[in-house]
Write an enzyme that holds these catalytic residues in place. Structure first.
Site, mmCIF file in Angstrom:
data_model
loop_
_atom_site.group_PDB
_atom_site.id
_atom_site.type_symbol
_atom_site.label_atom_id
_atom_site.label_comp_id
_atom_site.label_asym_id
_atom_site.label_seq_id
_atom_site.Cartn_x
_atom_site.Cartn_y
_atom_site.Cartn_z
ATOM 1 N N GLU A 1 -12.490 -2.549 12.114
ATOM 2 C CA GLU A 1 -12.495 -1.798 10.856
ATOM 3 C C GLU A 1 -13.627 -2.234 9.925
ATOM 4 O O GLU A 1 -14.344 -1.401 9.382
ATOM 5 C CB GLU A 1 -11.134 -1.965 10.166
ATOM 6 C CG GLU A 1 -11.069 -1.260 8.820
ATOM 7 C CD GLU A 1 -9.704 -1.379 8.154
ATOM 8 O OE1 GLU A 1 -8.781 -1.973 8.741
ATOM 9 O OE2 GLU A 1 -9.569 -0.870 7.019
ATOM 10 N N ASP B 1 -8.319 -9.187 4.251
ATOM 11 C CA ASP B 1 -8.066 -8.094 5.181
ATOM 12 C C ASP B 1 -9.144 -8.002 6.254
ATOM 13 O O ASP B 1 -9.986 -7.109 6.192
ATOM 14 C CB ASP B 1 -7.996 -6.772 4.402
ATOM 15 C CG ASP B 1 -7.397 -5.652 5.226
ATOM 16 O OD1 ASP B 1 -6.936 -5.921 6.344
ATOM 17 O OD2 ASP B 1 -7.392 -4.505 4.745
ATOM 18 N N GLU C 1 0.829 -1.212 0.000
ATOM 19 C CA GLU C 1 0.000 0.000 0.000
ATOM 20 C C GLU C 1 0.863 1.262 0.000
ATOM 21 O O GLU C 1 0.661 2.178 0.797
ATOM 22 C CB GLU C 1 -0.968 -0.018 1.191
ATOM 23 C CG GLU C 1 -1.914 -1.208 1.139
ATOM 24 C CD GLU C 1 -2.950 -1.254 2.246
ATOM 25 O OE1 GLU C 1 -2.696 -0.727 3.338
ATOM 26 O OE2 GLU C 1 -4.022 -1.848 1.998
#
Ligand code: GCV
Length: 669
Positions: free
Chosen positions: A384, A356, A277
């Site tokens: 998240e 993820d 990322e």
């Protein structure tokens, strides 16, 4: 700012449970952590006995007493000496009790375990109690940035930093006590995305303040780690490259690490997110992940430091039209070929699933693949993708399922727990890490009930044989007033909450479908035509990603029998069906329902379950502290709105795609 004491808010125990020995603690060990153990005994037992407790000298000890001692003879089944040192025992000897650790750190764990048992009135049932933690390393990863924000933080701002300064205050001390009390023995104090300012954490600009943290942590038996920027030699050292094989780069890291240890002799080591990322890494120089990791590990090795290297390496610039590239494959493809090439003080930190931290994913195939490499599993306590501490989602059942997954790496019984505890391959640098869910909110975790995930992570890392229900019950009784009525509401609520969240969000393992800027709330196609490799591939016939041999081939990363089990739509566990297969809406599931009807039913059910949780919670008014009651009540209101939005968007989306109505004729838009 105010803060609660969470599960360390000891309440006075009933008179009949107060044993004489509790009033007479004798500390027979010395050293800073042993002193902490004595202090924690006096704090916890003082509050539980309703009077001040002081440590007695050995000579005045007499009997009955509680002896706090260190003795290398504590029994343990640990094969390795470092883990053996973490073993402790609590025993009755006549009217005395002996809390014995093989080390000072273990003694401290023994004291916390003892206090918990006294508070929960479990001594009669549990003693003698002997414990060797399952996981050698039990680590918290903070994604705190030095400007005071927290990446994917849902509980306020950082209590470590603000405006590029490091705090040290009473809250920091309370935090460390909370962590130590659940068995955490390693903490990473900054975000894996190391930005410009945080790159300086390893320099004199900040090391003096970091040392204060490290010293505090050390008194509680916790080692401090930091994330580093792989390109630091360029940013800080003005070198033209950060190539891990370049002699100047190697020399720069050696010098830098030497200085870190001069300031902080007990420093734990580094955690690195590289080539991921947008973060720099060895790939830029045509080097492998092992080249990058080993270079840093060798700088740390002379001081006993550990290098944690993340496996979250994937192409985040994928073309959505490309059906062959599969993000799920990436970690295995990058790391499997390097098995055996990492130094002994390198640990690969592997996210629990291949994508993820979704509400449902298969277990990362790396756990069944790597055999000559130290591994740690990485969980995410911060919610998240599981409701961001607005929605209730108790994650312990998920983590237990993952830890008990059989990888078949060395035949049947090679569970993830066996692998990451180091037992499968006689490794010592292993364990569990988790992205923490704390912030400076009064209750630490945004939603009071999210405290169960924080507490539960530590308890599970110490002892994965605890059931999710036992952990929920312990947490509830320590955190709220001790009451069967409260536990009778809260524990079932926690236990059902993962399934509820899964019911109303993305179906059967497909994941994502969240609003991209925040990762909260539904946006079915939000990621579909984007670059992140996170697709659901829905069309008018069906939904799901074909990861079989005919598709991306991801199934081949598993050992048998999983490879065949996952490859076949009929044997694939249905909760993961859409992760592995592109399935027609008319496909009939084992329940006898079609896939589309399953989607409708679970989404209607999910909302009803949230409504039921709300009703249950309302019944606790006046039975738990008002602040907590109101906080959770408000969260449930927001959760309901979120669940309704998910239900209607998902149902409408798929109805419009396939044109098949709900058998029960419920409202779809
Ligand atoms: C810290 C996901 C999150 C990022 C996070 C990353 C990681 O992509 O959205 O915020 O970065 O995972 O684990 O490195």
């Amino acid at each position: 700012m105010q803060y609660t004491k969470c599960w360390l808010d000891w309440k006075e125990i009933p008179e009949e449970q107060k044993r004489e020995c509790y009033y007479r603690p004798v500390l027979l060990a010395c050293g800073p952590v042993a002193e902490t153990a004595g202090e924690e005994y006096c704090i916890s037992m003082g509050e539980m006995l309703g009077q001040e407790i002081t440590l007695l000298e050995k000579a005045d000890g007499g009997s009955p007493a509680v002896f706090l001692e260190v003795d290398a003879a504590v029994e343990t089944d640990a094969g390795d000496e470092a883990l053996a040192r973490q073993a402790f025992a609590i025993r009755e000897e006549g009217d005395d009790i002996r809390i014995t650790g093989r080390s000072e750190e273990a003694l401290l764990q023994g004291v916390f375990a003892f206090a918990r048992m006294v508070s929960l009135a479990q001594l009669d049932e549990k003693l003698p109690f002997v414990c060797t933690p399952s996981m050698p390393l039990r680590m918290m990863d903070h994604w705190d940035d030095m400007d005071g924000s927290i990446e994917r933080g849902y509980s306020g701002r950082s209590f470590f930093y603000d405006n590029y300064e490091i705090f040290y205050n009473e809250r920091t001390e309370m935090y460390v006590r909370l962590m130590a009390s659940i068995g955490v023995n390693a903490i990473v104090i900054n975000n894996v995305n190391v930005h410009e300012n945080e790159t300086y954490l390893i320099t004199d600009r900040y090391l003096g303040q970091v040392k204060k943290y490290a010293d505090l942590f050390a008194r509680y038996g916790i080692r401090l780690f930091m994330c580093v920027n792989f390109a630091a030699p360029m940013q800080l050292g003005n070198l033209p490259v950060s190539d891990p094989l370049d002699p100047d780069v190697i020399a720069w890291w050696n010098e830098t690490v030497k200085h870190v240890y001069e300031v902080i002799p007990q420093f734990g080591g580094f955690l690195v997110k590289a080539d991921s990322e947008g973060r720099p890494g060895p790939i830029t120089y045509g080097r492998t992940q092992a080249d990058g990791a080993n270079m840093l590990a060798r700088a740390l090795a002379p001081y006993g430091g550990i290098l944690l290297w993340r496996c979250f390496v994937y192409n985040c610039r994928q073309d959505w039209r490309d059906y062959k590239t599969d993000r799920a494959r990436a970690a295995y493809d990058h790391f499997m070929g390097l098995d055996g090439e990492f130094d002994d003080n390198v640990i690969l930190q592997i996210k629990n699933g291949p994508m993820d931290f979704q509400v449902r994913e298969p277990v990362s195939p790396l756990f069944g693949g790597l055999k000559k490499t130290n591994m740690m599993i990485e969980f995410q306590i911060a919610q998240e993708y599981t409701g961001q501490q607005i929605d209730l989602c108790y994650l312990i059942p998920m983590w237990k399922e993952i830890l008990s997954f059989d990888t078949y790496a060395c035949g049947e019984g090679t569970t993830v727990e066996e692998v990451v505890s180091g037992r499968s391959y006689a490794q010592t640098n292993c364990g569990v890490a988790a992205v923490i869910n704390t912030g400076d909110d009064e209750n630490w975790t945004g939603n009071d009930l999210a405290g169960a995930n924080l507490y539960g992570f530590g308890r599970l890392a110490m002892d994965p044989s605890l059931t999710a229900e036992e952990i929920a019950s312990e947490w509830c009784r320590l955190n709220f007033p001790q009451s069967d009525e409260v536990a009778g509401v809260v524990v079932p609520m926690l236990m059902g909450s993962w399934a509820t969240y899964e019911n109303y969000s993305s179906p059967l393992g497909i994941g994502w479908m969240v609003y991209p800027p925040t990762h909260y709330g539904p946006d079915v196609d939000g990621f579909e035509y984007d670059r992140w490799g996170t697709y659901h591939r829905s069309d008018l016939h069906g939904i799901g990603v074909d990861r079989t041999e005919a598709g991306t081939g991801y199934v081949n990363q598993y050992n048998e029998p999983w490879r065949s089990v996952y490859a076949n739509m009929e044997t694939c566990p249905e909760e993961l069906l859409l992760f592995f297969h592109h399935v027609p809406y008319t496909y009939v599931l084992k329940t006898g329902k079609t896939l589309i009807q399953h989607i409708y039913d679970t989404h209607f059910a999910g909302v009803e379950e949230v409504e039921e949780m709300q009703r249950q919670w309302d019944s606790l008014e006046g039975k738990i502290p008002d602040r907590a009651f109101r906080c959770v009540k408000e969260r449930f209101e927001r959760q309901l709105a979120n669940a309704v939005e998910w239900r209607d968007r998902i149902n409408t989306y798929f109805y419009r795609k396939c044109g098949i109505g709900d058998e029960k004729g419920r409202k779809i838009y």
